[in-house]
Design an enzyme around this catalytic site. Sequence first.
Site, PDB file in Angstrom:
ATOM      1  N   GLU A   1      -7.457   4.725  12.349  1.00 55.52           N
ATOM      2  CA  GLU A   1      -6.326   4.397  13.227  1.00 55.52           C
ATOM      3  C   GLU A   1      -5.943   5.623  14.041  1.00 55.52           C
ATOM      4  O   GLU A   1      -6.700   6.566  14.158  1.00 55.52           O
ATOM      5  CB  GLU A   1      -5.166   3.905  12.372  1.00 55.52           C
ATOM      6  CG  GLU A   1      -4.808   4.895  11.268  1.00 55.52           C
ATOM      7  CD  GLU A   1      -3.445   4.658  10.626  1.00 55.52           C
ATOM      8  OE1 GLU A   1      -2.434   4.881  11.333  1.00 55.52           O
ATOM      9  OE2 GLU A   1      -3.398   4.273   9.451  1.00 55.52           O
TER      10      GLU A   1
ATOM     11  N   ASP B   1       0.857  -1.180   0.000  1.00 55.04           N
ATOM     12  CA  ASP B   1       0.000   0.000   0.000  1.00 55.04           C
ATOM     13  C   ASP B   1       0.893   1.230   0.000  1.00 55.04           C
ATOM     14  O   ASP B   1       1.923   1.279   0.656  1.00 55.04           O
ATOM     15  CB  ASP B   1      -1.006   0.003   1.154  1.00 55.04           C
ATOM     16  CG  ASP B   1      -0.374  -0.039   2.524  1.00 55.04           C
ATOM     17  OD1 ASP B   1      -0.200  -1.133   3.062  1.00 55.04           O
ATOM     18  OD2 ASP B   1      -0.031   1.046   3.031  1.00 55.04           O
TER      19      ASP B   1
END
Length: 233
Positions: free
Chosen positions: A123, A32
């Site tokens: 997150e 990613d």
Amino acid sequence: MRLTAAPLVALATTFTTVATAPAKRAAPQGIDVSHFQGVVDFAAAAANGVSFAYIKATEGTTFVDPDFSANYNGATTAGLIRGGYHFAHPDTSSGATQAEYFLAHGGGWSSDGITLPGALDIEYNPDGAECYGLSASAMVSWIKDFSDTYQARTGVFPVIYTTTDWWTTCTGNSAAFASTNPLWIARYSSSIGTLPAGWSFTTFWQYADSGPNPGDQDEFNGSLQGLKNLALG
Ligand SMILES: *[C@@H]1O[C@H](CO)[C@@H](O)[C@H](O)[C@H]1NC(C)=O
């Protein structure tokens, strides 16, 4: 990803007893990336064993990754299975608003066998209050608003990227998404450890923030056909 808490502890344990060669990971490998990596050479990554990529598209409702289009097109040309991800800012606008922003800037999905469901990167707050100042129940509602909006528009639920630690702290370890949303867990270790409540398995595992390919290093928990099936919806 802007993962700040999990320590990078266990690269050594990914090596086999053959001291010179890293362990071959059998599961489909992915990366990613975001503008932090710039425009990535996906052909090289594909030649080096990468099957899929998640590419940062958006953040909040004010940021479109300047390299998203180049990276998405590059991954497509290289024959990778790919999707976009959205970095959540639950303190700045509703989940629905951020899902719409993501959809409008690359986060869309279609059942073409090469597009992964968009991912919600939720997150640690890079800029401020723990859990963005939201209670656990407000956080669960925010995620549900994002997820339901995405599902209503695309037909699939978004993947949820998080850490078990953050999820436990900031959602009260909610099990509310386990039967609908594929899980993508970040844990930089040789084993994935305890998963958030409800999920009996993970779909993706981000196991390191650097490695043989650009960006964070990921794997799909399944076969290449299973990965293609996920892209078919
Ligand atoms: C991978 O998925 C299988 C089920 O398909 C599950 O049994 C296994 O525990 C999963 N692995 C992880 C690390 O979640």
